[in-house]
Design an enzyme around this catalytic site. Structure first.
Site, PDB file in Angstrom:
ATOM      1  N   GLY A 129      19.642  38.564 -79.955  1.00 54.45           N
ATOM      2  CA  GLY A 129      20.871  38.793 -80.124  1.00 54.45           C
ATOM      3  C   GLY A 129      21.702  37.543 -80.155  1.00 54.45           C
TER       4      GLY A 129
ATOM      5  CB  CYS B 138      19.277  65.361 -99.439  1.00 57.08           C
ATOM      6  SG  CYS B 138      18.693  64.797-100.683  1.00 57.08           S
TER       7      CYS B 138
ATOM      8  CB  CYS C 252      14.593  65.705-100.398  1.00 54.37           C
ATOM      9  SG  CYS C 252      15.430  64.930 -99.358  1.00 54.37           S
TER      10      CYS C 252
ATOM     11  CB  CYS D 174      18.136  60.477 -99.693  1.00 54.77           C
ATOM     12  SG  CYS D 174      17.610  61.960 -98.670  1.00 54.77           S
TER      13      CYS D 174
ATOM     14  CB  CYS E 111      15.137  60.996-101.208  1.00 58.68           C
ATOM     15  SG  CYS E 111      15.938  62.512-102.021  1.00 58.68           S
TER      16      CYS E 111
END
Lengths: 289, 360
Positions: free
Chosen positions: A31, A240, A243, A265, A271
Site C-alpha cells: 500500500g 446481464c 448471459c 457484463c 460473459c
C-alpha cells in the site's frame, strides 16, 4: 514477430531492473507508494504508461498476457496495449482470465477469481488517495508517514451528513494491512472486496505520477467505512441481458432514443464463457426475447 | 438485437492509414522534405529540441513532419525516442561565456565590451504579412562582415566586479537527473532549471508574465540575452583531457533583478537564469523570470502565494507531455466508472425524492 530494434518488452534491462526494485519494495511495504523513475513510453501518459512499464518489467518470454480496459478485451486501448507487447515481446496472449499469467487492467478486476501465480497489473491515473483533499504531494506524503488519515474520515463523514451515504462510487479508498490508505485505481467499488486476500499478486503502476504500489498475495484490504454505515459493493440492479449473470458488474447500453436500455457484463470474457456454457439472458441471441 | 462492439483492431489500423493520408495532404502538392522543415521552420525545430530534450535538428524535423505540425505531438515523439537511447557519457558544462554569438543584447547598458549585436531577430520587423513570400523567389542574401573574434564578456560579470550583484559561486556537486530519478520535492534549483528548460513554452511564458503583472513580482531587467554556438566537450578517461565532440546553438538569458534586501541578504541585484536549446528567446527570458521567482526562499523573500513562487505547482504542471496525456486521456473509455456514478446519482435522487415526499 518481435521488433528487433528494441529490447524484449521494449524497456532496456537497466530500466526494468529499476522498476523491479521498486516493485519489490512495494510488495514489502503493501500500500506504500514507491517513487520510481518512470520513462516516457511510446503511448501517451494517461493511456496506461505506468501499467505498461510494470508489465514490461514482469514479462518473461513464457508468459501469457491478457489486457483489459473497462473489463473488456476488445476495447481500443486494450487492443493497442496487447498489440504493443505482441510486437515488442512476442509473448502469447489470451482473452481467458484463467489462462493468463499476467493481466493488465484498467478500471476492473476480472469476475473470475484469480489464482496463485497470476499477476494483476493496474493502470493508475492518480495514485494518491488524499490528492483531492490535499493537492500538495509534500503534504500528503507527510500525512501517510504520520498515518494522519483524519481528513479522509472527515470527508466520508461529510458525505454521510450531506447525502446519507458515502458518495464515492469508484476509486473507493481502502486501508491495507491496517496501515496505508490506498487508492485502488478507478475500479468500481463493486470490485473492492476482490482486492482483499487475493491469491494473485496485485501491482499498481502510475507512470505520469511516477509511483508504484502493490498488494502481495493474501494481504488484507479493508474499504473505509463506519460501523453504522458499513461499506457496500454495489452494481446496477439488473441481470446481464446476454448471459443472465446476477452477480457481475454491468455496463449500461443505450439501445434506442426512446429510453431503451440493456445491461451487459463489463467483463467480456466472463460473459462469453457463460454464454458458451449455455446461460442465456433476456436478450440473448436465440433466447426468449 | 445488441451486438457487443468488436473489431477494435481493424478500427485502429484504419484510423492509422487515414491519418497517414491526411498527413500527406493533397498529393498534387509536392511533399515537404525533412531538410526543408529543418531549414525553413527552424524555430519550430528549436522548440521541439528544447522541450523534447534532444539536440538533433533532423530528428526534430522528422517529428514535426510526422506530427503534421503539432509541436507537442512532435515533442512527444522525440521524448519517447530519447528515453530509449543509451547514456554514453556526460558532457562538461558548456561555456556560454566563450559563445560565438549571433545575437547579444543587453537592456541594462547602452554599450559594453563585445557590443550590442541584434542578429536575426523579429524585434523590429513590422508585422505586416509579406505577400511576396507567397511567390517563391530567389533566396534573400544578408550583408556580412568578418567576425572579429573578440571575447564577449558577461554583463553580470561587470556588476559582480563591483559587488552589486549576488555572487554565483561555482558548485561541483553533480546535478540530479530529472530523466533518471523520480522528481522529489522540494527539488532545489538544479532540478528546477532542468524541468523549466524542457517545460512547455506557453506555460512558462504565462507564469513569467504573471510575475510581471504582480503575482510574485521580481523587477527583472534583461541583463543579457545571447544566442550562438557553444562547443560541447567530453572528458575522455583514456586520454585524460576533454575533447570537443560537437557544437550546439543555445539561448542564454541572465536577468538582473532589483532587490532591496531581506533579513538574510543585503540590498543587491539578484539573478534569474535561462538556458535553452536553439534560438528560443521567448522561452529563455521566461525561464529566467520563473527561476528568479522560485528563488524567494534562498533570498529570504516573502512567499506571497503567487503561482510562479510555488515550486511544487510549477514543476508538477510545466511538462506538456504529462499535461496533454492526462488531459486527453479523459476521452478514453470510462464506461465502468461512469456506470458507478450513474447508479450513485440515481440512488441519491431517489432518496432525495422520498425525503421530499415524506416532508410534504
Amino acid at each position: 514477430m518481435t521488433d528487433q530494434a528494441y529490447n524484449f518488452a521494449y524497456l532496456d534491462e537497466q530500466t526494468k531492473r529499476m522498476i523491479r526494485r521498486a516493485l519489490l519494495k512495494a510488495l514489502a511495504v503493501p500500500g506504500y507508494q514507491v517513487p520510481f523513475a518512470s520513462r516516457e513510453m511510446p503511448m501517451p501518459y494517461g493511456w496506461g504508461t505506468g501499467g505498461v512499464q510494470v508489465t514490461a518489467a514482469c514479462l518473461t518470454p513464457e508468459d501469457v498476457l491478457k489486457v483489459i480496459d473497462q473489463g473488456a478485451d476488445d476495447t481500443t486501448n486494450a487492443v493497442s496495449i496487447r498489440k504493443f507487447f505482441q510486437r515488442t515481446a512476442g509473448v502469447a496472449v489470451t482473452e481467458a482470465t484463467g489462462e493468463a499469467t499476467i493481466i493488465q487492467t484498467r478500471h476492473r478486476i476480472p469476475e473470475q477469481p484469480l489464482k496463485a501465480g497470476q499477476i494483476l497489473v493496474y493502470q493508475v491515473p492518480i495514485p494518491e488517495p488524499l490528492r483531492f483533499l490535499e493537492p500538495r504531494e509534500t503534504e500528503t506524503r507527510k500525512m501517510h508517514e504520520l498515518e494522519e488519515y483524519g481528513l479522509m474520515h472527515v470527508k466520508l463523514y461529510e458525505d454521510i451528513a450531506r447525502h446519507g451515504q458515502i458518495a464515492t462510487s469508484y476509486a473507493y479508498p481502502v486501508k491495507v494491512e491496517g496501515r496505508y490508505v490506498m487508492d485502488p485505481s478507478p475500479i468500481p467499488k463493486f470490485d473492492n472486496p476482490k482486492l482483499s486476500v487475493n491469491p494473485a499478486i496485485q501491482l499498481f503502476g502510475a507512470g505520469r505520477e511516477q509511483r508504484i504500489y502493490a498488494l502481495p498475495p493474501f494481504c488484507n484490504v479493508v474499504s473505509l467505512d463506519f460501523d453504522d454505515h458499513p461499506f457496500r459493493a454495489t452494481k446496477a440492479a439488473h441481470d446481464c441481458d446476454l448471459c443472465g449473470a446476477k452477480d457481475s458488474y454491468l455496463d449500461e447500453v443505450i439501445t434506442d432514443d426512446a429510453g431503451g436500455r440493456m445491461y451487459v457484463c463489463s467483463d467480456t470474457d466472463f460473459c462469453a464463457g457463460r454464454q458458451a456454457a449455455g446461460h442465456a439472458g433476456r436478450l440473448a441471441a436465440g433466447g426468449k426475447a | 438485437m445488441y451486438v457487443a462492439v468488436k473489431g477494435g483492431e481493424r478500427a485502429i489500423d484504419n484510423a492509422h492509414s487515414w491519418l497517414a493520408e491526411e498527413r500527406r495532404g493533397d498529393p498534387a502538392v509536392p511533399e515537404l522534405s525533412v531538410a526543408q522543415i529543418r531549414e525553413q521552420l527552424a524555430l519550430a525545430i528549436n522548440r521541439v529540441m528544447a522541450e523534447g530534450s534532444l539536440y538533433d535538428p533532423d530528428l526534430a524535423a522528422l517529428a514535426i513532419k510526422q506530427a503534421r505540425g503539432d509541436l507537442i505531438e512532435a515533442i512527444f515523439l522525440i521524448r519517447a525516442y530519447r528515453t530509449t537511447l543509451p547514456r554514453l557519457a556526460a558532457a562538461n558544462p558548456v561555456d556560454t561565456g566563450a559563445m560565438a554569438v549571433d545575437r547579444r543584447v543587453s537592456a541594462t547598458f547602452k554599450d559594453l565590451p563585445g557590443g550590442q549585436v541584434l542578429g536575426p531577430t523579429f524585434d523590429y520587423t513590422h508585422r505586416l504579412l509579406d505577400f511576396a513570400l507567397m511567390a517563391e523567389g530567389a533566396a534573400p542574401v544578408a550583408a556580412t562582415a568578418p567576425a572579429d573574434g573578440a571575447p564577449v564578456p558577461r554583463v553580470t560579470g561587470f556588476l559582480n566586479r563591483d559587488g552589486l550583484i549576488e555572487p554565483a559561486l561555482p558548485d561541483d556537486t553533480p546535478p540530479p537527473d530529472l530523466t533518471r530519478e523520480p522528481l522529489e520535492l522540494p527539488a532545489g534549483r538544479p532540478l528546477r532549471l532542468q524541468a523549466i528548460t524542457r517545460g512547455d513554452e506557453g506555460f512558462i511564458l504565462s507564469l513569467a508574465y504573471s510575475t510581471q503583472r504582480g503575482y510574485g513580482r521580481t523587477h527583472a531587467f534583461v541583463g543579457e540575452l545571447r544566442i550562438g554556438a557553444v562547443a560541447v566537450e567530453c572528458e575522455i578517461p583514456e586520454l585524460g583531457f576533454a575533447v570537443e565532440i560537437g557544437e550546439i546553438t543555445v539561448t542564454e538569458c541572465e536577468t538582473v533583478n532589483q532587490f532591496k534586501g531581506s533579513k538574510t541578504e543585503p540590498p543587491q541585484f539578484t539573478r534569474g537564469y535561462g538556458l535553452v536549446f536553439g534560438q528560443t528567446e521567448r522561452k529563455a527570458i521566461a525561464m529566467a523570470l520563473v527561476d528568479r521567482a522560485l528563488r524567494w526562499q534562498e533570498l529570504g523573500e516573502d512567499y506571497v502565494g503567487a503561482p510562479a513562487q510555488d515550486e511544487e505547482f510549477v514543476l508538477s504542471h510545466c511538462d506538456n507531455i504529462q499535461a496533454t496525456g492526462f488531459l486527453e486521456h479523459i476521452k478514453l473509455p470510462h464506461y465502468v466508472d461512469f456506470q458507478a456514478e450513474l447508479e450513485l446519482v440515481r440512488k441519491l435522487r431517489r432518496e432525495a425524492q422520498t425525503l421530499q415526499e415524506a416532508a410534504e
